[in-house]
Scaffold this motif. Structure first.
Motif, PDB file in Angstrom:
ATOM      1  N   ALA A  73       0.822  -1.207   0.000  1.00  0.00           N
ATOM      2  CA  ALA A  73       0.000   0.000   0.000  1.00  0.00           C
ATOM      3  C   ALA A  73       0.856   1.257   0.000  1.00  0.00           C
ATOM      4  CB  ALA A  73      -0.926  -0.007   1.208  1.00  0.00           C
ATOM      5  N   ILE A  74       1.949   1.246   0.734  1.00  0.00           N
ATOM      6  CA  ILE A  74       2.832   2.423   0.762  1.00  0.00           C
ATOM      7  C   ILE A  74       3.466   2.652  -0.603  1.00  0.00           C
ATOM      8  CG2 ILE A  74       5.009   3.298   1.706  1.00  0.00           C
ATOM      9  CD1 ILE A  74       4.157   2.087   4.395  1.00  0.00           C
ATOM     10  N   LEU A  75       3.950   1.579  -1.226  1.00  0.00           N
ATOM     11  CA  LEU A  75       4.532   1.723  -2.564  1.00  0.00           C
ATOM     12  C   LEU A  75       3.490   2.169  -3.585  1.00  0.00           C
ATOM     13  CD1 LEU A  75       7.062  -1.214  -2.981  1.00  0.00           C
ATOM     14  CD2 LEU A  75       7.527   1.219  -3.023  1.00  0.00           C
ATOM     15  N   LEU A 114      -6.380   7.503  -9.342  1.00  0.00           N
ATOM     16  CA  LEU A 114      -6.931   6.170  -9.080  1.00  0.00           C
ATOM     17  C   LEU A 114      -5.914   5.264  -8.394  1.00  0.00           C
ATOM     18  CD1 LEU A 114      -9.016   5.440 -12.304  1.00  0.00           C
ATOM     19  CD2 LEU A 114      -9.848   5.730  -9.974  1.00  0.00           C
ATOM     20  N   ILE A 115      -4.655   5.339  -8.790  1.00  0.00           N
ATOM     21  CA  ILE A 115      -3.626   4.514  -8.160  1.00  0.00           C
ATOM     22  C   ILE A 115      -3.445   4.910  -6.695  1.00  0.00           C
ATOM     23  CG2 ILE A 115      -1.152   3.987  -8.161  1.00  0.00           C
ATOM     24  CD1 ILE A 115      -1.310   4.099 -11.235  1.00  0.00           C
ATOM     25  N   LEU A 162      -3.185  -0.043 -14.256  1.00  0.00           N
ATOM     26  CA  LEU A 162      -3.156   1.416 -14.365  1.00  0.00           C
ATOM     27  C   LEU A 162      -1.729   1.965 -14.382  1.00  0.00           C
ATOM     28  CD1 LEU A 162      -6.085   2.447 -12.002  1.00  0.00           C
ATOM     29  CD2 LEU A 162      -6.037   2.532 -14.494  1.00  0.00           C
ATOM     30  N   SER A 163      -0.815   1.301 -13.693  1.00  0.00           N
ATOM     31  CA  SER A 163       0.572   1.762 -13.687  1.00  0.00           C
ATOM     32  C   SER A 163       1.197   1.639 -15.069  1.00  0.00           C
ATOM     33  CB  SER A 163       1.405   0.961 -12.691  1.00  0.00           C
ATOM     34  OG  SER A 163       0.962   1.196 -11.391  1.00  0.00           O
ATOM     35  N   GLY A 220       7.365   5.982 -11.196  1.00  0.00           N
ATOM     36  CA  GLY A 220       6.014   5.720 -10.723  1.00  0.00           C
ATOM     37  C   GLY A 220       5.472   4.413 -11.265  1.00  0.00           C
ATOM     38  N   THR A 221       5.787   4.127 -12.519  1.00  0.00           N
ATOM     39  CA  THR A 221       5.336   2.864 -13.107  1.00  0.00           C
ATOM     40  C   THR A 221       6.008   1.673 -12.432  1.00  0.00           C
ATOM     41  OG1 THR A 221       4.927   3.915 -15.234  1.00  0.00           O
ATOM     42  CG2 THR A 221       5.218   1.545 -15.247  1.00  0.00           C
ATOM     43  N   ILE A 222       7.295   1.764 -12.212  1.00  0.00           N
ATOM     44  CA  ILE A 222       8.024   0.662 -11.581  1.00  0.00           C
ATOM     45  C   ILE A 222       7.541   0.445 -10.149  1.00  0.00           C
ATOM     46  CG2 ILE A 222      10.295  -0.067 -10.762  1.00  0.00           C
ATOM     47  CD1 ILE A 222      11.442   1.347 -13.277  1.00  0.00           C
ATOM     48  N   PHE A 223       7.391   1.522  -9.382  1.00  0.00           N
ATOM     49  CA  PHE A 223       6.881   1.394  -8.017  1.00  0.00           C
ATOM     50  C   PHE A 223       5.446   0.872  -8.011  1.00  0.00           C
ATOM     51  CE2 PHE A 223       9.883   4.749  -5.990  1.00  0.00           C
ATOM     52  CZ  PHE A 223      10.912   3.840  -6.062  1.00  0.00           C
ATOM     53  N   GLY A 224       4.645   1.284  -8.989  1.00  0.00           N
ATOM     54  CA  GLY A 224       3.271   0.814  -9.081  1.00  0.00           C
ATOM     55  C   GLY A 224       3.192  -0.671  -9.380  1.00  0.00           C
TER      56      GLY A 224
END
Length: 126
Positions: free
Chosen positions: A15-17, A52-53, A77-78, A92-96
């Motif tokens: 959830a934090i990531l 949304l993310i 979505l990421s 952001g994509t990698i963390f998502g």
């Protein structure tokens, strides 16, 4: 002790990531606000996906039983956020993706039963 017990009943790291990745994805369209919000711009998609993310990450704190579905949606979505927000410069994509995978893999661990070794020993008297 209360936080430790609460932490074990929630997908905290996922959830934090996820929240962090949503904020990274939101950062790009918000910084380019004046120049990108023209008719036909895809920056609105970046705001939508980033919001949304972030919402999915916050929901996973409060609805841990839905973490599998939320994780799948976050990964989807990421990956799509690359279109509208450059994926938060791809960080952001990698963390998502990592956060969504952690949400998908998380499961509720049942409470541990008392050990049979402890119950088998006779009580000391005297």
């Amino acid at each position: 002790m209360v936080f430790k017990k609460w932490r074990h009943t929630r997908p905290v790291f996922g959830a934090i990531l996820t929240v962090l990745s949503g904020l990274m994805i939101l950062w790009v369209p918000l910084n380019l606000y004046l120049s990108t919000f023209l008719p036909g711009s895809v920056a609105v998609i970046g705001l939508l996906f980033g919001g949304l993310i972030t919402l999915m990450g916050l929901m996973s704190f409060f609805l841990p039983s839905a973490s599998k579905a939320l994780g799948i949606i976050v990964i989807f979505l990421s990956i799509l956020s690359v279109i509208g927000a450059l994926g938060g410069f791809l960080f952001g994509t990698i963390f998502g993706i990592i956060g969504g995978a952690l949400l998908t893999a998380w499961r509720i661990v049942p409470a541990a039963a008392p050990s049979s070794d402890v119950a088998a020993k006779p009580a000391k008297t005297g």
